[in-house]
Scaffold this motif. Structure first.
Motif, PDB file in Angstrom:
ATOM      1  N   UNK A 324       0.833  -1.198   0.000  1.00  0.00           N
ATOM      2  CA  UNK A 324       0.000   0.000   0.000  1.00  0.00           C
ATOM      3  C   UNK A 324       0.874   1.258   0.000  1.00  0.00           C
ATOM      4  N   UNK A 325       1.924   1.240   0.816  1.00  0.00           N
ATOM      5  CA  UNK A 325       2.836   2.394   0.863  1.00  0.00           C
ATOM      6  C   UNK A 325       3.495   2.631  -0.494  1.00  0.00           C
ATOM      7  N   UNK A 326       3.944   1.553  -1.125  1.00  0.00           N
ATOM      8  CA  UNK A 326       4.648   1.696  -2.400  1.00  0.00           C
ATOM      9  C   UNK A 326       3.699   2.226  -3.481  1.00  0.00           C
ATOM     10  N   UNK A 327       2.455   1.712  -3.497  1.00  0.00           N
ATOM     11  CA  UNK A 327       1.493   2.172  -4.502  1.00  0.00           C
ATOM     12  C   UNK A 327       1.125   3.635  -4.258  1.00  0.00           C
ATOM     13  N   UNK A 328       0.850   3.961  -2.984  1.00  0.00           N
ATOM     14  CA  UNK A 328       0.588   5.358  -2.655  1.00  0.00           C
ATOM     15  C   UNK A 328       1.759   6.238  -3.072  1.00  0.00           C
ATOM     16  N   UNK A 329       2.956   5.766  -2.803  1.00  0.00           N
ATOM     17  CA  UNK A 329       4.155   6.523  -3.142  1.00  0.00           C
ATOM     18  C   UNK A 329       4.283   6.717  -4.642  1.00  0.00           C
ATOM     19  N   UNK A 330       3.954   5.678  -5.381  1.00  0.00           N
ATOM     20  CA  UNK A 330       4.012   5.714  -6.844  1.00  0.00           C
ATOM     21  C   UNK A 330       3.082   6.802  -7.389  1.00  0.00           C
ATOM     22  N   UNK A 331       1.876   6.869  -6.837  1.00  0.00           N
ATOM     23  CA  UNK A 331       0.890   7.835  -7.323  1.00  0.00           C
ATOM     24  C   UNK A 331       1.099   9.236  -6.746  1.00  0.00           C
ATOM     25  N   UNK A 332       1.804   9.282  -5.622  1.00  0.00           N
ATOM     26  CA  UNK A 332       1.921  10.546  -4.889  1.00  0.00           C
ATOM     27  C   UNK A 332       2.518  11.681  -5.727  1.00  0.00           C
ATOM     28  N   UNK A 333       3.452  11.315  -6.587  1.00  0.00           N
ATOM     29  CA  UNK A 333       4.119  12.327  -7.425  1.00  0.00           C
ATOM     30  C   UNK A 333       3.085  13.168  -8.184  1.00  0.00           C
ATOM     31  N   UNK A 334       2.019  12.510  -8.668  1.00  0.00           N
ATOM     32  CA  UNK A 334       0.993  13.218  -9.441  1.00  0.00           C
ATOM     33  C   UNK A 334      -0.115  13.749  -8.520  1.00  0.00           C
ATOM     34  N   UNK A 335      -0.602  12.901  -7.621  1.00  0.00           N
ATOM     35  CA  UNK A 335      -1.717  13.305  -6.749  1.00  0.00           C
ATOM     36  C   UNK A 335      -1.348  14.551  -5.941  1.00  0.00           C
ATOM     37  N   UNK A 336      -0.086  14.619  -5.517  1.00  0.00           N
ATOM     38  CA  UNK A 336       0.329  15.758  -4.688  1.00  0.00           C
ATOM     39  C   UNK A 336       0.291  17.070  -5.474  1.00  0.00           C
ATOM     40  N   UNK A 337       0.178  16.981  -6.794  1.00  0.00           N
ATOM     41  CA  UNK A 337       0.067  18.201  -7.607  1.00  0.00           C
ATOM     42  C   UNK A 337      -1.331  18.818  -7.524  1.00  0.00           C
TER      43      UNK A 337
END
Ligand code: ATP
Ligand code: MG
Lengths: 360, 250
Positions: A324-337
């Protein structure tokens, strides 16, 4: 309600543009057999600030389209939902548009226009929710010096079908940024397309998608560099889990002979979380002039990184939580925008939920 | 009082050209409060020993046993080993994109303590641990190990050691890549963990300089997949002077 006239060419699936799409699951949007209804589902979520209007108008299209469904939309929609942001209006808070209604028994053909006057600055967040069949021609026009962040959130329920073109026309020194998030629906097919009309224009197309069992999500960019000195960036990240989850990412970037000084880069990364899922990724860069600043593309499709999971687990974190952490981390780059914490958190929770349901 | 017992441990890795045996029967017993230094030439299998104890999936155990207070470590998943009290400070800590240090630490602490730490005390705890290792507060919001310098990664490992409070720690070349000040700061961190939690330490190193700060009770020479000599702290000085020539030709 009326049945659409079928006077357009119906795709067979052999066409380049349709070769990945499961036409049978489009509920008749592609061949005109769908029953249409005059729903006007797109509404503003809150009172609009000064300088902003949202009205239904008769407007002719901004740009031609070679997409069959968009042609049907243009033939069938009676008017255009027009969000207009006046010149020099700078909005600190995002404008939220959402869906008021939907149905699986009939299709909505929707035309939408977002226009920004000169030097206007805004963020528009469109929440695509609920159960619906919807084909949409979204045209976005940015006057010189304006700046728009356009966030489209496909958070549909599991049976929905959404096919749309999100077309931006970007004028001199205007900045267009789109963040496209697709996490819900049965079939979602979006064409994020950009045309530059004057030098100094720039576009950044960001996106994430997460398809689980049986879902089909297609994102087909087209960035047309038809003027000198425009800049484009594309970065889409996708994850897939479960049987027959299928995603398609097509990145067409065309640098025409006149487009000297073009600067473009496109990137697509996919994370296959289980067996049985398929990610198609096709970057396609066509360059007609050598006088450019830069042009590049990259596309990767991979699985969980064992080293990352091992590192997290060696600190006591369970395999499930580590993933879950890795997937969240993967998407975070875009979601955090997305400049809105509530939306960010909602999307991350949805992603957690999808991951859990897929048993990945 | 805990005991980590390694008996006849044999480990291989799968390569494109078949299986390669790396550990050829390792025997070692570490008790709480003890510090064991392992020194040995490159490629002799030191990291393999460390990873095998922690449960890295790349390694296949072909013989022997590892127990912590009698419990079968080799039967545990990687996270269960951490929960049992084992900690590995890695020679090459892994970057985890998009996962912030603070989120990572809190998730780990929650997993190891069985409940989420109280937010107020936790923030102070992390701040304290970072300050103790001379790490800037901004590291909390950075992604795990991403873009950290070699020395920063090592400090981050020892910060975790202090926060997560294991019973047994394996430090794989934690001293490599540290400047003289960082070496002292990191060593003090290890010594605090020893003093506070009666930590048992297996310290893998190439250099005697860290042994000036972290005093070993035992020194083991590792060569060709097993321990070839054992002694007290003075064995390290002998190795520094003579190298491993005596052991690798055997
Ligand atoms: N996947 C692999 N394929 C082939 N050989 C491998 C593989 N993984 C490890 N080895 C070999 O196993 C041996 C032991 O490696 P290990 O990392 O344990 O050594 P080390 O003692 O920690 O060395 P160093 O002091 O350089 O850190 C080496 O010879 C290494 O090349
Ligand atoms: Mg090593």
């Amino acid at each position: 309600m009326s049945v659409l006239a079928t006077n357009y060419l119906t795709p067979t699936g052999r066409e380049e543009a349709w070769r990945f799409t499961p036409l049978k699951r489009l509920r008749g949007l592609h061949d005109g057999t769908c029953v249409t209804s005059q729903r006007h589902s797109l509404i503003s979520k809150a009172p609009l600030p000064a300088g902003v209007t949202f009205t239904r108008e008769a407007l002719s299209p901004l740009a031609v389209s070679d997409d069959v469904i968009i042609e049907r939309v243009r033939g069938g929609a009676v008017d255009v939902a027009h969000l207009s942001i006046a010149s020099n209006t700078e909005l600190a808070d995002a404008i939220f548009l959402t869906r008021s209604e939907g149905s699986l028994d009939s299709a909505e053909l929707s035309r939408v226009r977002i226009s920004l006057g000169t030097h206007a600055k805004a963020t528009v967040i469109v929440e695509n929710i609920g159960e619906t069949v919807l084909a949409e021609d979204f045209e976005i026009s940015l006057a010189p010096g304006s700046c728009l962040t356009f966030v489209s959130l496909q958070e549909f329920d599991s049976k929905s079908v959404y096919t749309a073109r999100h077309h931006a026309v970007v004028d001199k020194d205007a900045t267009f940024k789109s963040i496209t998030v697709t996490v819900g629906g049965d079939v979602v097919r979006i064409l994020p397309t950009v045309e530059f009309t004057a030098p100094g224009a720039s576009a950044e197309l960001l996106g994430v998608y997460f398809a689980t069992t049986g879902q089909f999500f297609e994102h087909r960019m087209h960035v047309d560099h038809a003027v000198p000195h425009a800049k484009s960036r594309v970065n889409y990240k996708g994850a897939l889990a479960g049987r027959d989850a299928h995603t398609v990412w097509i990145g067409d970037v065309l640098i025409r002979a006149v487009a000297e000084g073009t600067d473009t880069y496109e990137l697509n990364r996919n994370l296959l979380l289980t067996d049985g899922a398929r990610a198609d990724s096709v970057p396609n860069l066509e360059i007609e002039t050598g006088e450019i600043v830069g042009a590049g593309h990259a596309s990767t499709t991979g699985r969980f990184d064992d080293e990352q999971l091992f590192y997290l687990m060696s600190r006591g974190i369970t395999l499930e939580d580590a993933r879950r952490l890795v997937v969240r981390g993967f998407f975070n780059e875009i979601i955090s925008e997305i400049n809105n914490e509530e939306v960010q958190e909602r999307l991350m929770n949805r992603i957690d939920g999808e991951l859990e349901r897929a048993g990945a | 009082m805990s005991t980590l017992e390694i008996r006849g441990l044999k480990v291989s890795v799968n390569t494109d050209n078949g299986t390669v045996d790396i550990l050829k029967g390792v025997d070692l017993t570490i008790k709480s409060g003890e510090t064991h230094a392992i020194m040995g030439p490159n490629g002799s299998g030191k990291s393999t020993l460390a990873y095998s104890i922690a449960g890295h999936p790349k390694y296949t155990i072909t013989g022997g046993s590892v127990t912590l207070d009698g419990a079968d470590v080799l039967a545990m998943t990687v996270d269960e080993r951490a929960k049992a009290g084992l900690f590995l400070a890695m020679q090459y800590p892994v970057e985890v994109p998009g996962v912030s240090v603070s989120n990572f630490l809190r998730t780990a602490a929650t997993a190891l303590r069985g409940e989420a730490p109280k937010l107020r005390t936790w923030v102070a705890e992390v701040k304290g641990a970072m300050e103790a290792l001379n790490m800037d507060a901004s590291f909390a919001t950075r992604n795990v190990n991403e873009g950290f310098s070699g020395g920063e990664k090592k400090r981050h490992e020892i910060m975790q050691l202090e926060l997560l409070k294991p019973k047994m720690a394996i430090l794989d070349e934690t001293d490599s890549g540290l400047d003289v000040d960082a070496l002292r700061i990191v060593s003090e961190g290890v010594n605090r963990a020893k003093a506070d939690n009666n930590l048992g330490v297996l310290l893998i190193t190439h250099y005697t300089r860290i042994l000036k700060y972290i005093k070993p009770d035992f020194v083991h020479v590792f060569a060709n997949g097993h321990i070839v000599e054992e002694g007290g702290p003075d064995l390290a000085d002998k190795l520094e002077a003579n190298g491993y020539a005596d052991y690798v030709t055997k």
